[in-house]
Design a protein around this motif. Structure first.
Motif, PDB file in Angstrom:
ATOM      1  N   UNK A  63      44.151 -13.831 -17.109  1.00 49.99           N
ATOM      2  CA  UNK A  63      43.465 -13.747 -15.814  1.00 49.99           C
ATOM      3  C   UNK A  63      43.270 -12.293 -15.387  1.00 49.99           C
ATOM      4  N   UNK A  64      44.249 -11.479 -15.651  1.00 50.83           N
ATOM      5  CA  UNK A  64      44.123 -10.056 -15.309  1.00 50.83           C
ATOM      6  C   UNK A  64      43.041  -9.390 -16.171  1.00 50.83           C
ATOM      7  N   UNK A  65      43.095  -9.627 -17.456  1.00 57.42           N
ATOM      8  CA  UNK A  65      42.156  -8.975 -18.379  1.00 57.42           C
ATOM      9  C   UNK A  65      40.717  -9.413 -18.134  1.00 57.42           C
ATOM     10  N   UNK A  66      40.499 -10.699 -17.995  1.00 57.69           N
ATOM     11  CA  UNK A  66      39.133 -11.219 -17.953  1.00 57.69           C
ATOM     12  C   UNK A  66      38.562 -11.449 -16.556  1.00 57.69           C
ATOM     13  N   UNK A  67      39.451 -11.563 -15.553  1.00 57.68           N
ATOM     14  CA  UNK A  67      38.952 -11.839 -14.205  1.00 57.68           C
ATOM     15  C   UNK A  67      39.400 -10.814 -13.166  1.00 57.68           C
ATOM     16  N   UNK A  68      40.236  -9.869 -13.588  1.00 60.91           N
ATOM     17  CA  UNK A  68      40.669  -8.824 -12.668  1.00 60.91           C
ATOM     18  C   UNK A  68      41.754  -9.245 -11.704  1.00 60.91           C
ATOM     19  N   UNK A  69      42.404 -10.376 -11.940  1.00 61.16           N
ATOM     20  CA  UNK A  69      43.471 -10.826 -11.051  1.00 61.16           C
ATOM     21  C   UNK A  69      44.640  -9.842 -11.102  1.00 61.16           C
ATOM     22  N   UNK A  70      45.311  -9.696  -9.973  1.00 51.36           N
ATOM     23  CA  UNK A  70      46.473  -8.805  -9.884  1.00 51.36           C
ATOM     24  C   UNK A  70      47.682  -9.624  -9.468  1.00 51.36           C
ATOM     25  N   UNK A  71      48.822  -9.228  -9.985  1.00 49.09           N
ATOM     26  CA  UNK A  71      50.084  -9.892  -9.687  1.00 49.09           C
ATOM     27  C   UNK A  71      51.100  -8.813  -9.325  1.00 49.09           C
ATOM     28  N   UNK A  72      52.328  -9.202  -9.112  1.00 49.12           N
ATOM     29  CA  UNK A  72      53.361  -8.235  -8.751  1.00 49.12           C
ATOM     30  C   UNK A  72      53.497  -7.176  -9.846  1.00 49.12           C
ATOM     31  N   UNK A  77      53.956  -5.424 -15.487  1.00 42.19           N
ATOM     32  CA  UNK A  77      54.666  -4.635 -16.501  1.00 42.19           C
ATOM     33  C   UNK A  77      55.099  -5.533 -17.659  1.00 42.19           C
ATOM     34  N   UNK A  78      55.633  -6.709 -17.321  1.00 45.25           N
ATOM     35  CA  UNK A  78      56.114  -7.621 -18.361  1.00 45.25           C
ATOM     36  C   UNK A  78      54.977  -8.082 -19.266  1.00 45.25           C
ATOM     37  N   UNK A  79      53.855  -8.527 -18.683  1.00 44.22           N
ATOM     38  CA  UNK A  79      52.777  -9.042 -19.528  1.00 44.22           C
ATOM     39  C   UNK A  79      52.099  -7.927 -20.318  1.00 44.22           C
ATOM     40  N   UNK A  80      52.017  -6.725 -19.752  1.00 38.31           N
ATOM     41  CA  UNK A  80      51.451  -5.609 -20.520  1.00 38.31           C
ATOM     42  C   UNK A  80      52.342  -5.284 -21.714  1.00 38.31           C
ATOM     43  N   UNK A  81      53.638  -5.325 -21.511  1.00 35.75           N
ATOM     44  CA  UNK A  81      54.580  -5.069 -22.606  1.00 35.75           C
ATOM     45  C   UNK A  81      54.434  -6.140 -23.688  1.00 35.75           C
ATOM     46  N   UNK A  82      54.292  -7.379 -23.270  1.00 29.62           N
ATOM     47  CA  UNK A  82      54.142  -8.483 -24.212  1.00 29.62           C
ATOM     48  C   UNK A  82      52.812  -8.418 -24.964  1.00 29.62           C
ATOM     49  N   UNK A  83      51.804  -7.796 -24.375  1.00 31.79           N
ATOM     50  CA  UNK A  83      50.465  -7.755 -24.966  1.00 31.79           C
ATOM     51  C   UNK A  83      50.215  -6.535 -25.845  1.00 31.79           C
ATOM     52  N   UNK A  84      51.212  -5.705 -26.027  1.00 30.30           N
ATOM     53  CA  UNK A  84      51.019  -4.526 -26.870  1.00 30.30           C
ATOM     54  C   UNK A  84      50.543  -4.977 -28.249  1.00 30.30           C
ATOM     55  N   UNK A  85      49.430  -4.408 -28.681  1.00 34.38           N
ATOM     56  CA  UNK A  85      48.873  -4.741 -29.986  1.00 34.38           C
ATOM     57  C   UNK A  85      47.821  -5.827 -29.963  1.00 34.38           C
ATOM     58  N   UNK A  86      47.661  -6.522 -28.830  1.00 35.11           N
ATOM     59  CA  UNK A  86      46.629  -7.553 -28.730  1.00 35.11           C
ATOM     60  C   UNK A  86      45.292  -6.851 -28.500  1.00 35.11           C
ATOM     61  N   UNK A  87      44.358  -7.121 -29.375  1.00 38.76           N
ATOM     62  CA  UNK A  87      43.044  -6.481 -29.304  1.00 38.76           C
ATOM     63  C   UNK A  87      42.080  -7.375 -28.543  1.00 38.76           C
ATOM     64  N   UNK A  88      41.534  -6.851 -27.447  1.00 39.68           N
ATOM     65  CA  UNK A  88      40.560  -7.606 -26.656  1.00 39.68           C
ATOM     66  C   UNK A  88      39.224  -6.896 -26.766  1.00 39.68           C
ATOM     67  N   UNK A  89      38.263  -7.579 -27.374  1.00 43.11           N
ATOM     68  CA  UNK A  89      36.931  -6.991 -27.540  1.00 43.11           C
ATOM     69  C   UNK A  89      36.119  -7.156 -26.264  1.00 43.11           C
ATOM     70  N   UNK A  90      35.438  -6.095 -25.863  1.00 50.09           N
ATOM     71  CA  UNK A  90      34.528  -6.130 -24.721  1.00 50.09           C
ATOM     72  C   UNK A  90      35.174  -6.648 -23.445  1.00 50.09           C
ATOM     73  N   UNK A  91      36.392  -6.218 -23.183  1.00 50.01           N
ATOM     74  CA  UNK A  91      37.047  -6.627 -21.938  1.00 50.01           C
ATOM     75  C   UNK A  91      36.335  -5.967 -20.758  1.00 50.01           C
ATOM     76  N   UNK A  92      36.114  -6.728 -19.690  1.00 52.88           N
ATOM     77  CA  UNK A  92      35.450  -6.131 -18.526  1.00 52.88           C
ATOM     78  C   UNK A  92      36.364  -5.124 -17.840  1.00 52.88           C
ATOM     79  N   UNK A  93      35.770  -4.225 -17.087  1.00 54.48           N
ATOM     80  CA  UNK A  93      36.544  -3.263 -16.310  1.00 54.48           C
ATOM     81  C   UNK A  93      36.349  -3.592 -14.839  1.00 54.48           C
ATOM     82  N   UNK A  94      37.442  -3.708 -14.113  1.00 60.61           N
ATOM     83  CA  UNK A  94      37.382  -4.032 -12.700  1.00 60.61           C
ATOM     84  C   UNK A  94      37.856  -2.841 -11.885  1.00 60.61           C
ATOM     85  N   UNK A  95      37.189  -2.597 -10.777  1.00 58.43           N
ATOM     86  CA  UNK A  95      37.566  -1.526  -9.859  1.00 58.43           C
ATOM     87  C   UNK A  95      38.229  -2.165  -8.647  1.00 58.43           C
ATOM     88  N   UNK A  96      39.414  -1.690  -8.318  1.00 63.37           N
ATOM     89  CA  UNK A  96      40.117  -2.244  -7.169  1.00 63.37           C
ATOM     90  C   UNK A  96      39.598  -1.645  -5.873  1.00 63.37           C
TER      91      UNK A  96
END
Length: 104
Positions: A63-72, A77-96
């Motif tokens: 949800x964060x990567x593809x829809x820009x959702x934000x959580x605590x 930090x936890x999900x970013x750590x878990x996602x190290x090495x996951x390659x996402x092609x053409x991920x959108x960029x969201x501006x807060x």
């Protein structure tokens, strides 16, 4: 990495069957490929009775990567750590809102 993941899943049918059963009905192929990789990378860290927790973390990350959702901050930090090495092609960029306000 996509080819490596496909090869791994072909060689590990039990893991592949488990993970394939976790796909959301309305999940696009692009979102599913990224979330599936997240799940496979972290599956061994979660016992079967805690798989729902892993699924929730994978959905929060997706949800964060593809829809820009934000959580605590702690969850992010936890999900970013878990996602190290996951390659996402053409991920959108969201501006807060905060980033937009800083530009003024």
């Amino acid at each position: 990495m996509a080819d490596d993941l496909e090869d791994f899943l072909k060689q590990n049918r039990e893991i592949a069957d488990t993970v394939e059963g976790l796909r959301g009905r309305s999940e696009s192929d692009k979102h599913w490929r990224a979330r599936r990789e997240f799940l496979v990378r972290n599956l061994s860290d979660y016992p079967p009775d805690r798989i729902d927790y892993l699924v929730a973390l994978s959905v929060a990350w997706s949800n964060h990567i593809f829809m820009g959702c934000r959580y605590s901050e702690k969850l992010m930090e936890k999900v970013f750590e878990m996602a190290v090495g996951v390659d996402v092609e053409d991920a959108p960029h969201f501006t807060t809102r905060d980033e937009i306000m800083k530009q003024d």
